[in-house]
Structure formats: structure tokens, C-alpha cells
Design a protein around this motif. Structure first.
Motif, PDB file in Angstrom:
ATOM      1  N   LYS A 279       0.849  -1.194   0.000  1.00 18.88           N
ATOM      2  CA  LYS A 279       0.000   0.000   0.000  1.00 18.88           C
ATOM      3  C   LYS A 279       0.879   1.236   0.000  1.00 18.88           C
ATOM      4  CE  LYS A 279      -4.193  -1.789   2.040  1.00 18.88           C
ATOM      5  NZ  LYS A 279      -4.087  -2.736   3.170  1.00 18.88           N
ATOM      6  N   GLU A 280       0.367   2.270  -0.649  1.00 17.86           N
ATOM      7  CA  GLU A 280       1.137   3.506  -0.718  1.00 17.86           C
ATOM      8  C   GLU A 280       0.976   4.287   0.577  1.00 17.86           C
ATOM      9  OE1 GLU A 280       1.284   5.426  -4.718  1.00 17.86           O
ATOM     10  OE2 GLU A 280       0.795   7.209  -3.540  1.00 17.86           O
ATOM     11  N   THR A 310       8.478   6.438   3.893  1.00 15.27           N
ATOM     12  CA  THR A 310       7.562   5.422   3.393  1.00 15.27           C
ATOM     13  C   THR A 310       8.048   4.071   3.887  1.00 15.27           C
ATOM     14  OG1 THR A 310       6.416   4.573   1.454  1.00 15.27           O
ATOM     15  CG2 THR A 310       8.739   5.075   1.174  1.00 15.27           C
ATOM     16  N   GLU A 311       7.234   3.054   3.723  1.00 18.52           N
ATOM     17  CA  GLU A 311       7.677   1.737   4.205  1.00 18.52           C
ATOM     18  C   GLU A 311       7.432   0.669   3.147  1.00 18.52           C
ATOM     19  OE1 GLU A 311       5.708  -0.421   7.582  1.00 18.52           O
ATOM     20  OE2 GLU A 311       3.928   0.530   6.742  1.00 18.52           O
ATOM     21  N   LEU A 312       8.316  -0.318   3.166  1.00 17.89           N
ATOM     22  CA  LEU A 312       8.152  -1.462   2.276  1.00 17.89           C
ATOM     23  C   LEU A 312       7.966  -2.682   3.164  1.00 17.89           C
ATOM     24  CD1 LEU A 312      11.040  -0.732  -0.268  1.00 17.89           C
ATOM     25  CD2 LEU A 312       8.651  -0.015  -0.396  1.00 17.89           C
ATOM     26  N   PRO A 313       6.728  -3.167   3.294  1.00 18.86           N
ATOM     27  CA  PRO A 313       6.468  -4.266   4.226  1.00 18.86           C
ATOM     28  C   PRO A 313       7.213  -5.547   3.831  1.00 18.86           C
ATOM     29  CG  PRO A 313       4.551  -3.805   2.847  1.00 18.86           C
ATOM     30  CD  PRO A 313       5.525  -2.714   2.590  1.00 18.86           C
ATOM     31  N   LYS A 314       7.717  -6.236   4.819  1.00 17.52           N
ATOM     32  CA  LYS A 314       8.393  -7.548   4.664  1.00 17.52           C
ATOM     33  C   LYS A 314       9.696  -7.488   3.864  1.00 17.52           C
ATOM     34  CE  LYS A 314       4.368  -9.652   5.958  1.00 17.52           C
ATOM     35  NZ  LYS A 314       4.161 -10.114   7.321  1.00 17.52           N
ATOM     36  N   ARG A 396       8.393   0.653  -7.845  1.00 23.94           N
ATOM     37  CA  ARG A 396       9.414  -0.352  -8.125  1.00 23.94           C
ATOM     38  C   ARG A 396       9.245  -1.553  -7.178  1.00 23.94           C
ATOM     39  NH1 ARG A 396      11.391  -3.963  -9.278  1.00 23.94           N
ATOM     40  NH2 ARG A 396      13.488  -4.544 -10.027  1.00 23.94           N
ATOM     41  N   ALA A 397       8.905  -1.258  -5.917  1.00 26.14           N
ATOM     42  CA  ALA A 397       8.736  -2.336  -4.935  1.00 26.14           C
ATOM     43  C   ALA A 397       7.578  -3.250  -5.338  1.00 26.14           C
ATOM     44  CB  ALA A 397       8.504  -1.744  -3.555  1.00 26.14           C
ATOM     45  N   LYS A 398       6.502  -2.632  -5.848  1.00 28.92           N
ATOM     46  CA  LYS A 398       5.354  -3.425  -6.300  1.00 28.92           C
ATOM     47  C   LYS A 398       5.766  -4.411  -7.393  1.00 28.92           C
ATOM     48  CE  LYS A 398       1.541  -0.272  -5.238  1.00 28.92           C
ATOM     49  NZ  LYS A 398       0.678   0.795  -5.790  1.00 28.92           N
TER      50      LYS A 398
END
Ligand SMILES: [Zn+2]
Length: 627
Positions: A279-280, A310-314, A396-398
């Protein structure tokens, strides 16, 4: 690596500049000039939807970047055609004939009529917004390149105009030089029949060699480029553009296989951890950082910048993961940001103590309720731009969840690649209405068929027979980029042994690097000509060749003769040789009595440092020592 198991599929495209008198669509000199530009022209380009039809994502991507393009204009290499202020002239017939010759050598099907097409390019490298290209040949069943890993089918051959060369890119300003624009080049593409990195190299070598057999291709840095398309099982088609060094083709493919394999592994890790979507979440966290002792942060805050998080989960631990060579996932993200014209970021997989930001990040993690499994990152800078970076990073993470996004990447000098743009769609060609189609007459085709150049193997055998070249040397010269120069020099300097000419072209570049620590790419073709000219006139000995060329690299404005003089490499006149030998005889009386004239000859030659012809020295010794 078992490339069969990873399901490597690869196709290759080579781009070879042709050595013609004029450019493809005007009468300018098709050369990269050493002269200064005489003018600079500033332009803004935009895509015209009417001509583009469905604008493809790549075009759109470029289109939305508000850019200014600056073009260098040169005296002899540029006219109004390059500026797109004058319609293109008819297709250069010399270039067309070379392209047809290569098409015939590759046994391609040649169309009756050649149509010039426009290929949309709005990165600024073409002033018109498109590149002109024409199909000259299409692969048949017999159009094959045989390799140690099996045959590879040729797909097609195009005759195209070279784009202009980029000089500099700063922010939204891009600078190009127009001398390169419009130089004719052939593009040869294969089907994706390549299944091993070495096979990619073999094909690129073979195609380059066939082009060179025409004797009508440019040589030197940048005159041949390779693009490769690589995918593996479950991966995606990645187009890698602009490799200049043929020796790196295999490495480039190997690296891309590794990159895709590791990105697929990251996808698996994320899925295994139960991540379904990203999620953004973009928040302003300047408050947490306002008393920071970090230099970077202080600087940004002084300029009224903001800190965006921002965060990038996992993702914890994954940013450090090596994708290939020394490139980590974080580096992939950084390259992606850079391609979008924005700066980098700081994240929790890094050593935060080097920024003095440990405490701030602890507080940040609490505030956004991130767990130890997540990555938290910040972007420091102007507010809107930083938020834009955060969006790009999340985007990019997505893609990590999809695995590998289809994209175009740029080849680097070390065999690695960086992100360039999304993969362009295919429907982006439309007819060039300013140029009449060219009919390929039967007369022209028969003329070309009758005058086809020798194929490589045949030529090698002729060199062995006719010029007494050792087999290995003949093969080497056929494979080298100096082949056409070798043949020119053979004709011009018929008093010099062919093996000396071949050896000069083959060995001097590496000796220049080893002995003089100079860049062999700086050797200009005329250096060989000048130095062999001196050899033909008996002004220098062959032992002096490398030193004169090294001198020419250092001071290009001085003649080879002058350098030979300065370095004391000129052949000595007969009287001087006689004088030196007389003196040597005096000094070596005992030696000559014991060992004889032949052994003395060695001493004499060594003292003369190659600056006298062996035959002459022998004759003088015989005259002086009557026994
Ligand atoms: Zn021109």
C-alpha cells in the motif's frame, strides 16, 4: 550455470556504422569530428498523438518529462537536414548497396521495393522525433549463423540513420552532437534462438565479421554496438541496449540471467512471507528529524526541505541482497530513481550509524508502526519531489511482487546494466512521406551478387597462400576490426612483408597498453599508415614501430617522421654505420678471433639498436673483416 534449466532465451541485434562518402539522407560528412561545434541549437520536443496513433508507454514516459534539448551543430558534418529544417534527400545509393551486399551474404530475402519508415523516438536523439529506417532483407530458412551451440536464424536487416550522440544530461537539459545523426548503419537482428551466453558472443562476432568483409564499415570505438534481448523461465523480456565491447556480450547475458533469477527469488521470499500487496503510505516526518545531528538532514532542513518517509512491508534484509556481481536490490532501486531524474534515499537495511540517524529511525519506526520485518525509508529534499521519489520507490517495490518488469536497460562498460525505461511497444512505425520508395532492380541485384565479398574462411585461406601469413595470424586478422585497413595497407606498402603489416595491426595496440600504459583506442588509423610509410622508405626499423605510434598518441599534431627523429629511431646513414662498426671491431678484437664474424654480427646489431638494415651491417662487417 545450467542455462537449459533456467530456460535462457536470447536474441541479438548488431548495429554497424557504414563507411560511406556521405550521410544516409544528405551530403554531409558521416564522421564524428574533432572540430569544435560552430553553433548550439535549443529545442523542445513533443509527441504528436496524431502521428503516433496509440502512444506507447515508453514514448509517453519520455513525453512527460519536460526536457530541453541542446544540439551541437558542426561545419562539415551538419546541414539543415540534421536540424529537420529541410526534407531528407533520396536514400544514399552507396549505403543501400552495402546493405544489400550484407543481406545477400546472409542469404536474406530482399524486397523488390525499399520503403523508408519513421520509427518514433522522442528521447531527443533525433531532432525530428523519429528515426528513419528501411527493411532491406528478411531471414529465410537458409539465413543461419552456425555456432558451437547450434544454428541461429537471422530475422532481418535494416538500413537506418544513426541517432545523435548524447554529450551530457543534467536535470531536464540534454545535450547532443549532431555530427553522428544520419550516419548510415545496418541493424541485423536474430530470432531468439540463442540459449547460452557464449553463443551470443559467437553470433555477435560472426555478424560483425560478415559486415567487415564488405570493407565498407567504419572502425573504432562506438562504430559497432550490440543490443541483446534476454529472458529466462518465469522471467521477462529485457532489452539491453548499447553494448560497445564485443568481449562483454557473454558477461552481459550471464549477468542478466543472474539478475532475473535473483529477482524471482525475492518475489518468492515476499510471497512466502505472506505479502500480497504494497500500500502507498507516504508521510511527512520532518518533525522526528528536526534536531538531527546528521549533516545530510541538516543541509536539507536549512534549505526548507522536508523529510518524507515510506515503508516497504516484509522487505527487511532484501535491500542488501546481491542481485548480480556487486549490485544489490537497493542499487536497482537507486538506478530506477536516477532514470526518473531524482535522487536517492536512506533505508533501514543500511548502516544508519554512518549517517548518525539510528535514534531518528527508531522513533520513525514507532511512529509508522513498522515491524522488524519491514523496511523504512526516508527521502530528504524538496517536498513535492521527495514525495515523487517515494511514489517511484513504491512502484518499483510493487514490481518485486510481479517478479521482473519488462524493461529496457543500458549496458555499462563493465558488463553490468542500469534501468533505462519501460520496454517500448512494437507498433510505432509509420511511412516516411518525404522520400520515394526505392525499386531494387534486377540489374542492381545481379551486380551485387556478382561482386559479393569473399566469405571469412575463403579470405583466410587466400591470405595464407598469397601472402604467406601463418595460419593463426591469418585467422586473427580476419577476426579483427583492422581487416579492411590490413588490405588497404597491403596494397599501399607492397615492399613491406604482409606478416609485418598484420603483426603491426594486431600487436601494437596491446604493446601500447603494456609498455607505454596508453589507451589503445586512441590509435588512429592514420598512425599505422604513417609509421608503415616510414618503414617502406627504410627510414625506421620495424623495431621502432610501437614507439613511434606511442609518440603519435601523445602528440597527435606532430608527424611520425618528427617523432622518429626525436626518439632517435631513424635509420643511420651508411657512413655512420661503418664508423660504429669500425669502433666495435676495435673493442671486440679478441671476441671476433675466438667466436667469429657471425657472433660479432649479433653484437653489432644490438649496438645499432635496429637502426641499420641487417643486410647492410653484414656487408660492412664482411668488407671490414677480411680475416
Ligand atoms: Zn546533413
Amino acid at each position: 550455470m545450467d542455462y537449459k534449466q533456467v530456460g535462457l532465451i536470447c536474441g541479438i541485434e548488431i548495429h554497424q556504422r557504414l563507411d560511406t562518402k556521405y550521410k544516409l539522407f544528405c551530403n554531409c560528412r558521416p564522421q564524428i569530428t574533432e572540430e569544435e561545434a560552430i553553433q548550439k541549437i535549443i529545442r523542445k520536443l513533443r509527441a504528436v498523438p496524431g502521428e503516433l496513433g496509440d502512444v506507447d508507454p515508453a514514448a509517453l514516459y519520455e513525453y512527460f518529462r519536460d526536457k530541453t534539448f541542446i544540439y551541437d551543430y558542426f561545419a562539415k558534418e551538419t546541414c539543415l537536414v540534421e536540424l529537420d529544417e529541410e526534407p531528407p534527400h533520396p536514400v544514399n545509393s552507396e549505403a543501400l548497396e552495402i546493405a544489400l551486399t550484407i543481406a545477400e551474404m546472409l542469404k536474406l530475402y530482399i524486397p523488390d521495393e525499399v520503403h523508408v519508415m519513421r520509427k518514433t523516438v522522442i528521447d531527443g536523439s533525433n531532432t525530428s522525433g523519429f528515426q528513419r529506417t528501411m527493411n532491406i532483407g528478411i531471414g529465410k530458412e537458409t539465413s543461419l549463423i552456425n555456432t558451437n551451440h547450434g544454428p541461429v536464424r537471422i530475422k532481418d536487416l535494416e538500413l537506418e540513420e544513426e541517432s545523435s550522440g548524447i554529450i551530457e544530461k543534467t536535470g531536464n537539459r540534454m545535450m547532443f552532437r549532431l555530427d553522428r545523426l544520419g550516419i548510415p548503419l545496418v541493424e541485423i537482428g536474430t530470432y531468439p534462438d540463442i540459449h547460452h551466453p557464449d553463443q551470443a558472443r559467437e553470433v555477435a562476432e560472426a555478424l560483425g565479421m560478415i559486415c567487415r568483409m564488405t570493407g565498407k564499415v567504419q572502425r573504432g570505438l562506438g562504430t559497432i554496438r550490440q543490443d541483446v534481448n534476454v529472458s529466462i523461465k518465469d522471467g521477462a523480456r529485457i532489452e539491453i541496449k548499447g553494448l560497445q565491447d564485443l568481449r562483454l556480450v557473454a558477461k552481459l547475458v550471464e549477468n542478466e540471467v543472474l539478475r532475473q533469477k535473483n529477482l524471482l527469488e525475492i518475489k518468492k521470499i515476499l510471497l512466502d512471507k505472506g505479502l500480497k500487496e504494497i500500500k502507498e503510505k507516504i508521510i511527512d516526518v520532518t518533525d522526528i528529524f528536526k534536531n538531527s545531528s546528521s549533516k545530510i538532514i541538516k543541509n536539507v532542513l536549512k534549505k526548507k526541505g522536508r523529510i518524507i518517509a515510506t515503508e516497504l512491508p516484509k522487505f527487511h534484509g532484501l535491500m542488501k541482497k546481491i542481485i548480480y556481481e556487486k549490485k544489490t536490490l537497493a542499487k536497482e532501486f537507486v538506478d530506477y530513481c536516477k532514470a526518473h531524474g531524482v535522487q536517492g534515499f536512506i533505508h533501514t537495511d543500511e548502516d544508519l550509524s554512518k549517517y548518525k540517524l539510528e535514534t531518528e529511525f527508531e522513533n520513525l519506526k514507532k511512529k509508522i508502526k513498522a515491524t522488524d520485518e519491514d523496511i523504512v525509508l526516508i527521502i530528504a529534499g524538496e517536498e513535492n519531489q521527495s514525495k515523487e521519489v517515494a511514489k517511484i520507490l513504491i512502484e518499483r517495490a510493487k514490481q518485486c511482487l510481479i517478479g521482473i518488469p519488462e524493461e529496457t536497460r543500458f549496458a555499462q562498460d563493465d558488463g553490468t546494466t542500469i534501468y533505462a525505461r519501460p520496454l517500448p511497444g512494437s507498433a510505432r512505425m509509420y511511412p516516411e512521406t518525404d522520400i520515394q520508395p526505392v525499386t531494387i532492380s534486377n540489374e542492381l541485384l545481379s551486380k551485387i551478387k556478382e561482386n559479393l565479398p569473399e566469405m571469412p574462411e575463403k579470405k583466410a585461406n587466400r591470405f595464407i597462400k598469397e601472402y604467406k601469413l601463418p595460419k593463426e595470424m591469418a585467422t586473427q586478422i580476419i577476426h579483427s576490426h583492422s581487416l579492411s585497413q590490413f588490405e588497404e595497407l597491403l596494397k599501399k606498402y607492397d615492399k613491406i612483408k604482409a606478416s609485418i603489416i598484420a603483426n603491426t595491426l594486431l600487436s601494437v595496440p596491446s604493446e601500447i597498453k603494456k609498455k607505454y600504459n596508453l589507451d589503445p583506442d586512441l590509435i588512429q588509423p592514420r598512425f599505422f599508415e604513417e609509421v608503415l610509410g616510414l618503414l617502406q622508405q627504410n627510414k625506421i626499423a620495424k623495431e621502432g614501430i610501437t614507439e613511434v605510434i606511442a609518440g603519435l598518441i601523445k602528440t597527435t599534431k606532430v608527424s611520425a617522421l618528427k617523432i622518429a627523429e626525436q626518439k632517435d629511431l631513424l635509420m643511420l646513414p651508411k657512413e655512420k654505420v661503418t664508423e660504429i662498426i669500425k669502433q666495435l671491431i676495435k673493442e671486440n678484437k679478441d671476441f671476433i678471433e675466438k667466436k667469429g664474424k657471425k657472433a660479432f654480427m649479433g653484437i653489432a646489431m644490438k649496438n645499432l639498436k635496429g637502426k641499420a638494415d641487417g643486410k647492410l651491417v653484414n656487408q660492412i662487417i664482411n668488407d671490414l673483416i677480411k680475416e
